[in-house]
Write an enzyme that holds these catalytic residues in place. Structure first.
Site, short mmCIF file in Angstrom:
data_model
loop_
_atom_site.label_atom_id
_atom_site.label_comp_id
_atom_site.label_asym_id
_atom_site.label_seq_id
_atom_site.Cartn_x
_atom_site.Cartn_y
_atom_site.Cartn_z
N GLU A 78 35.79 32.36 42.36
CA GLU A 78 35.85 32.36 41.10
C GLU A 78 36.61 30.57 40.20
O GLU A 78 35.70 30.61 39.26
CB GLU A 78 36.60 33.27 40.67
CG GLU A 78 36.79 34.82 40.85
CD GLU A 78 37.63 35.94 41.37
OE1 GLU A 78 38.53 35.49 40.42
OE2 GLU A 78 37.15 36.92 41.92
N ASP B 285 31.16 38.71 37.23
CA ASP B 285 32.86 38.28 37.61
C ASP B 285 32.70 39.61 38.18
O ASP B 285 33.94 39.87 36.65
CB ASP B 285 33.37 37.98 36.28
CG ASP B 285 35.22 37.41 36.70
OD1 ASP B 285 35.15 37.73 37.61
OD2 ASP B 285 35.60 36.81 35.17
N ASP C 42 43.38 29.58 38.49
CA ASP C 42 43.35 30.76 38.34
C ASP C 42 44.28 32.17 38.55
O ASP C 42 44.14 32.37 40.05
CB ASP C 42 41.30 30.94 38.78
CG ASP C 42 40.82 32.23 38.81
OD1 ASP C 42 41.01 33.37 37.79
OD2 ASP C 42 40.20 33.25 39.24
N LYS D 6 40.06 46.29 43.40
CA LYS D 6 39.89 45.09 43.51
C LYS D 6 40.65 45.20 44.45
O LYS D 6 40.33 44.50 45.42
CB LYS D 6 39.15 44.36 42.62
CG LYS D 6 38.79 43.18 43.06
CD LYS D 6 38.02 41.48 41.97
CE LYS D 6 38.22 40.75 42.78
NZ LYS D 6 38.20 39.37 41.24
#
Length: 526
Positions: free
Chosen positions: A173, A10, A195, A72
């Site tokens: 994810e 992850d 999420d 990211k």
């Protein structure tokens, strides 16, 4: 013969996690200090080595210009994008423009692409597992937000390759979380995976039954996450300090780094105990040289008010995902929360109110994604695995047309893998080449979508308008990455076709990144 273990990673905006899986289930692998969650931070040290993870995070305040966090949020983006402009105003490290409008990070004497920085985090995850197992691992499944576009997915895959990993698949994810939730359970349910990570928000609606995990729809916002909650707290602190002292802390990178750390800590403490006392000693000096402290108290009520519009933004995305799946909130059997910010009471209560049910208990929101990725990694590398995953494309695939508009080739939430062909013809007499722009996004106008590349076809017979037919096949693979090929229908040849994708790094840049990655030493290592 020992079965080769493929790992699940992850790769998060704020924290990353790595797991391995066996027939019994998934295991989150700790580092040598027993830590399971690792800050997605890379600190470039004066001696040329790097610190990665929680050790690097401690350098955000002491050396902010050479410590990279939240990168990211920049992966797969163009330098001119609104998101990068926001980051340039907030990040203490330097962002510079690279080839083809890409983003580069300037630290010490290095100019690095975003995938190269992400590769250092991935390499750390790889090293953690290798230390745990006592042997090398090379295969991995890496997760990304469900709403990542092709550029971002390709850049994530490039990062894995630079880190020395054979990336078996890029998996969404929320889908990974659903795999971890449903593994080994004989259930038939419709579930929603909410999420909310450090930098992104995703919602996925899935149907689980008989070891088949089918994604019905997905939606998201790739610039909405816990970092934005921190920035709201930072803005409140700086505005209050400015009103009291006349000094603007935004003008100093070291002050911003201290504020960011204090805001994140206050957010977490406020969620746990209902309030947080904030004290930053010696944050700055006034015009007379007096050292000033910053002191304040954040209450749950105040925090909830300042972030409620961000929370409501997530439910607008939920509305769209449910509508796309032709379901209502009451149709959902279970709700899974993913991401550290979902520990906040304001999130849990809001999710409960929206779906009309309590979110699932007993699922660690910060580890479930890597566990699901590990289960998928085993399914892809083991002959006896029996889990089937059916995912969808998060964004429409389009081509540019006249007048600045677009034509849809593949709709959002189309099951993948899929390929679709379209025939193009020459638009004028004597035309020697055909140029087509491929885009991804939901806006019917070209300038409102993400450009994936420009495709130029040549070498076909020169003829009158509309006489030459070229078949272009658009494919989205199981990673959600777009591939395009072309064929001259008259000759059957694909020769003379030049495809210039803007996503990802060039082969030369990847090889350069691999070499630099090899040369960069881990702090305290060989």
């Amino acid at each position: 013969m020992t079965e080769e273990i493929a790992i699940g990673i992850d790769l998060g905006t704020s924290y990353s996690c790595v797991s391995i899986a066996t027939s019994e289930g998934a295991l989150v692998v700790p580092n040598e200090w027993g830590e399971l969650n690792h800050a997605s931070v890379v600190s470039f040290l004066p001696d040329g080595s790097v610190a990665v993870g929680n050790a690097a995070k401690r350098n955000i305040v002491s050396d902010p210009t050479n410590t990279v966090s939240s990168s990211k949020r920049l992966i797969g983006r163009f330098f001119f994008s609104e998101e990068v402009s926001k980051a340039r105003a907030l990040m203490p490290y330097a962002l510079v423009e690279g080839p083809n409008n890409s983003v580069r990070i300037a630290v010490r004497d290095l100019i690095l692409s975003i995938p190269e920085v992400s590769a250092l985090v991935l390499k750390e995850m790889k090293a953690i597992v290798e230390s745990h197992l006592g042997h090398e691992v090379t295969k991995a499944v890496i997760t990304c937000p469900a709403y990542f576009n092709d550029n971002q997915r390709q850049a994530t895959k490039d990062a894995g390759r630079i880190a020395g990993l054979d990336v078996l698949r890029i998996i969404n994810e929320p889908t990974a979380a659903a795999l971890a939730y449903g593994f080994g359970r004989d259930i038939s349910q419709r579930i929603a995976v909410y999420d909310l990570g450090g930098g992104t928000f995703d919602i996925s609606i899935l149907e689980i039954g008989k070891d088949v995990f089918e994604v019905l729809s997905t939606g998201g916002d790739t610039y909405l996450g816990g970092d934005d909650f921190d920035q709201r707290v930072m803005a409140w602190l700086t505005d209050d300090f400015l009103a009291k002292t006349g000094l603007d802390l935004r003008q100093n990178k070291w002050c911003l780094a201290m504020l960011n750390e204090a805001a994140e800590k206050a957010k977490i403490e406020c969620g746990r105990q209902g309030w947080a006392d904030i004290h930053i000693a010696g944050i700055c000096q006034d015009a007379n040289g007096n050292v000033l402290d910053l002191t304040n108290r954040l209450t749950t009520e105040h925090f909830n008010r300042m972030v409620m519009d961000l929370v409501q933004r997530t439910f607008k995305v939920c509305d769209e995902a449910l509508q796309s799946a032709r379901l209502t909130a009451s149709s959902i059997d279970a709700v899974i929360l993913v991401g550290g910010p979902t520990r906040l009471p304001v999130i849990r209560e809001s999710v409960k109110h929206y779906f009309g049910r309590e979110p699932m208990e007993g699922i660690d929101p910060e580890q479930v994604v890597s566990m699901g990725a590990a289960l998928q990694a085993r399914a892809l590398s083991s002959a006896d695995a029996s889990t089937y995953l059916l995912d969808v494309t998060p964004l429409p695939l389009r081509i540019a047309t006249v007048g600045g508009f677009t034509e849809t080739i593949l709709d959002k939430n189309t099951p993948v893998p899929i390929e679709r062909s379209k025939v193009f013809t020459t638009g004028r007499d004597g035309q020697e080449r055909v140029k087509i722009r491929v885009l991804q996004g939901e806006n019917p106008k070209a300038d409102g979508c993400e450009s994936l590349g420009e495709f130029e076809f040549s070498g076909f017979r020169v003829a009158g308008r509309g006489e030459v037919q070229i078949e272009v096949t658009f494919e989205i693979d199981t990673n959600g990455i777009v591939n395009v090929r072309a064929c001259d229908l008259e000759t059957g040849n694909a020769t003379g076709t030049r495809i210039s994708l803007s996503s990802g790094l060039s082969e030369g840049e990847i090889l350069d990144g691999i070499e630099r990655n090899r040369q960069i030493r881990r702090a305290g290592g060989a």
